[in-house]
Design an enzyme around this catalytic site. Structure first.
Site, PDB file in Angstrom:
ATOM      1  N   HIS A  15      31.650  35.833  42.528  1.00 35.78           N
ATOM      2  CA  HIS A  15      31.743  35.617  43.977  1.00 35.78           C
ATOM      3  C   HIS A  15      32.002  36.949  44.670  1.00 35.78           C
ATOM      4  O   HIS A  15      32.434  37.895  44.037  1.00 35.78           O
ATOM      5  CB  HIS A  15      32.971  34.761  44.329  1.00 35.78           C
ATOM      6  CG  HIS A  15      33.081  33.466  43.611  1.00 35.78           C
ATOM      7  ND1 HIS A  15      32.829  32.262  44.222  1.00 35.78           N
ATOM      8  CD2 HIS A  15      33.472  33.165  42.344  1.00 35.78           C
ATOM      9  CE1 HIS A  15      33.050  31.275  43.360  1.00 35.78           C
ATOM     10  NE2 HIS A  15      33.445  31.795  42.211  1.00 35.78           N
ATOM     11  N   TYR A  16      31.763  36.966  46.007  1.00 33.18           N
ATOM     12  CA  TYR A  16      32.461  38.003  46.769  1.00 33.18           C
ATOM     13  C   TYR A  16      33.439  37.317  47.702  1.00 33.18           C
ATOM     14  O   TYR A  16      33.261  36.168  48.092  1.00 33.18           O
ATOM     15  CB  TYR A  16      31.520  38.944  47.520  1.00 33.18           C
ATOM     16  CG  TYR A  16      30.676  38.372  48.635  1.00 33.18           C
ATOM     17  CD1 TYR A  16      31.240  37.766  49.753  1.00 33.18           C
ATOM     18  CD2 TYR A  16      29.291  38.485  48.590  1.00 33.18           C
ATOM     19  CE1 TYR A  16      30.454  37.264  50.771  1.00 33.18           C
ATOM     20  CE2 TYR A  16      28.490  37.994  49.596  1.00 33.18           C
ATOM     21  CZ  TYR A  16      29.081  37.386  50.686  1.00 33.18           C
ATOM     22  OH  TYR A  16      28.305  36.897  51.680  1.00 33.18           O
ATOM     23  N   THR A  17      34.483  38.061  48.014  1.00 32.62           N
ATOM     24  CA  THR A  17      35.433  37.588  49.012  1.00 32.62           C
ATOM     25  C   THR A  17      35.406  38.615  50.124  1.00 32.62           C
ATOM     26  O   THR A  17      35.535  39.816  49.887  1.00 32.62           O
ATOM     27  CB  THR A  17      36.840  37.395  48.413  1.00 32.62           C
ATOM     28  OG1 THR A  17      37.711  36.946  49.431  1.00 32.62           O
ATOM     29  CG2 THR A  17      37.385  38.663  47.769  1.00 32.62           C
ATOM     30  N   GLU A  54      36.377  36.874  41.785  1.00 36.11           N
ATOM     31  CA  GLU A  54      36.128  37.265  43.178  1.00 36.11           C
ATOM     32  C   GLU A  54      36.086  38.788  43.260  1.00 36.11           C
ATOM     33  O   GLU A  54      36.982  39.470  42.753  1.00 36.11           O
ATOM     34  CB  GLU A  54      37.239  36.742  44.097  1.00 36.11           C
ATOM     35  CG  GLU A  54      37.270  35.234  44.250  1.00 36.11           C
ATOM     36  CD  GLU A  54      36.295  34.708  45.312  1.00 36.11           C
ATOM     37  OE1 GLU A  54      35.581  35.526  45.932  1.00 36.11           O
ATOM     38  OE2 GLU A  54      36.260  33.476  45.489  1.00 36.11           O
ATOM     39  N   HIS A  64      27.843  32.351  42.603  1.00 33.54           N
ATOM     40  CA  HIS A  64      28.237  31.119  43.303  1.00 33.54           C
ATOM     41  C   HIS A  64      27.013  30.473  43.958  1.00 33.54           C
ATOM     42  O   HIS A  64      26.864  29.251  43.952  1.00 33.54           O
ATOM     43  CB  HIS A  64      29.312  31.454  44.346  1.00 33.54           C
ATOM     44  CG  HIS A  64      30.129  30.283  44.779  1.00 33.54           C
ATOM     45  ND1 HIS A  64      31.077  30.369  45.764  1.00 33.54           N
ATOM     46  CD2 HIS A  64      30.137  28.998  44.352  1.00 33.54           C
ATOM     47  CE1 HIS A  64      31.631  29.171  45.929  1.00 33.54           C
ATOM     48  NE2 HIS A  64      31.072  28.328  45.084  1.00 33.54           N
ATOM     49  N   ASP A 109      27.054  33.959  48.039  1.00 34.73           N
ATOM     50  CA  ASP A 109      27.665  35.045  47.263  1.00 34.73           C
ATOM     51  C   ASP A 109      27.298  34.956  45.788  1.00 34.73           C
ATOM     52  O   ASP A 109      27.008  33.864  45.309  1.00 34.73           O
ATOM     53  CB  ASP A 109      29.199  35.048  47.457  1.00 34.73           C
ATOM     54  CG  ASP A 109      29.878  33.752  47.033  1.00 34.73           C
ATOM     55  OD1 ASP A 109      29.291  32.674  47.261  1.00 34.73           O
ATOM     56  OD2 ASP A 109      30.976  33.821  46.452  1.00 34.73           O
TER      57      ASP A 109
HETATM   58 ZN    ZN Z   1      32.113  32.088  46.222  1.00 41.15          ZN
END
Ligand code: ZN
Length: 303
Positions: A53-55, A122, A169, A179
């Protein structure tokens, strides 16, 4: 020796023996002893996938959010990870054997609800810049990609995960999520031995073949579903198909991820099947191409 004292002495002696045996497979627990000297080979790991993921908030806020109570991830990789002894530091917020809440409603291969079966990572990254006239995606930093490669590589080795088990994701929730986005360097991870990537010569061969005689949209949907995406074979350019294609393109062909079916995406999908899911190409519904009369390059996926 009074009976009570005698019993205590025996118990103490037994306890000493059992405690001494802890390393040989007997474990004193709360009110019982677990004998672990016989072990079964019939089990599997909870962890079957890694979801990246990225946050898009900065590290302090991201950490605060991911520490609960609503969402979490097993690991967080900062934009510029700290170093200790020359090695990057990643935050681990949840034990790998526990479920973190990062995937939400999701599906990959024959599984749904991937929180049950995955490790979530993340990576701090702003994602797209929505305000700019031309959409711009923040590049991932060299330092964080090095940290991701070390972290995911270690997880892959420990759980013996196949390349197709490393997903974004967006791959597992394509209508809800984008993401880690098209700026994520999947090919670099592949070069470091992590995740899937098609062989260029195989893509070129399929592209040549499909330019003469393209698969139908239903066949492309079937190929994406055989690779792992949750996609019904409708034969229609529906919302789900566009979302899955967008996720697939962000992952494997980031130069154009509008979610439109095209020959190159199909060639990549078939090359991935040939490499990682060869059994899927035994299916005549994928191998039989019916060339429409007068077909040739440019016809593509006309409905
Ligand atoms: Zn995500």
């Amino acid at each position: 020796m009074p009976a009570r004292t005698w019993q205590l002495a025996v118990f103490a002696a037994l306890f000493t023996v059992i405690a001494g045996c802890a390393s040989s497979g007997l474990a004193q627990r709360d009110g019982y002893v677990a004998d672990r000297r016989q072990q079964s080979s019939a089990f599997n790991e909870r962890v079957r996938y890694v979801v990246l993921h990225y946050t898009d908030s900065g590290a302090p806020r991201a950490l605060k959010t991911l520490m609960g109570p609503e969402v979490s991830a097993h690991y967080v990789v900062a934009r510029t990870p700290e170093e200790r002894g020359g090695e990057p530091v990643v935050w681990q917020l949840v034990d790998e054997q526990k479920r973190a809440w990062h995937a939400g409603v999701s599906a990959w291969e024959d599984r749904t609800q991937l929180n049950d079966s995955s490790i979530g990572i993340e990576i701090v990254n702003r994602g797209p810049n929505h305000d700019a006239a031309v959409q711009h995606w923040e590049p991932y930093s060299e330092a964080q990609i090095a940290a991701v490669i070390a972290l995911v590589g270690d997880i892959v080795r420990r759980y013996r995960l196949p390349p197709t088990a490393i997903v974004g994701h967006a791959d597992i929730a394509p209508e809800r999520k984008i993401d880690p986005g098209p700026a994520f360097p999947w090919q670099r991870l592949y070069a470091a031995g992590i995740g899937a990537w098609p062989d260029a010569d195989s893509v070129a061969r399929y592209r040549q073949r499909f330019e003469r005689c393209p698969p139908t949209l239903a066949q492309l949907q079937r190929a994406l579903a055989a690779y792992g995406y949750a996609l019904p074979v409708s034969g229609e350019r529906d919302v789900r198909t566009q979302a899955v294609l967008r996720a697939f393109q962000m992952h494997f062909r980031a130069s154009d991820y509008r979610g439109e079916p095209d020959i190159e995406s199909a060639a990549i999908a078939w090359a991935l099947l040939a490499k990682y899911r060869p059994e899927a190409l035994q299916d005549a519904r994928l191998t039989t191409l019916t060339c429409p009369p007068g077909s040739g390059s440019g016809r593509g996926f006309a409905p």
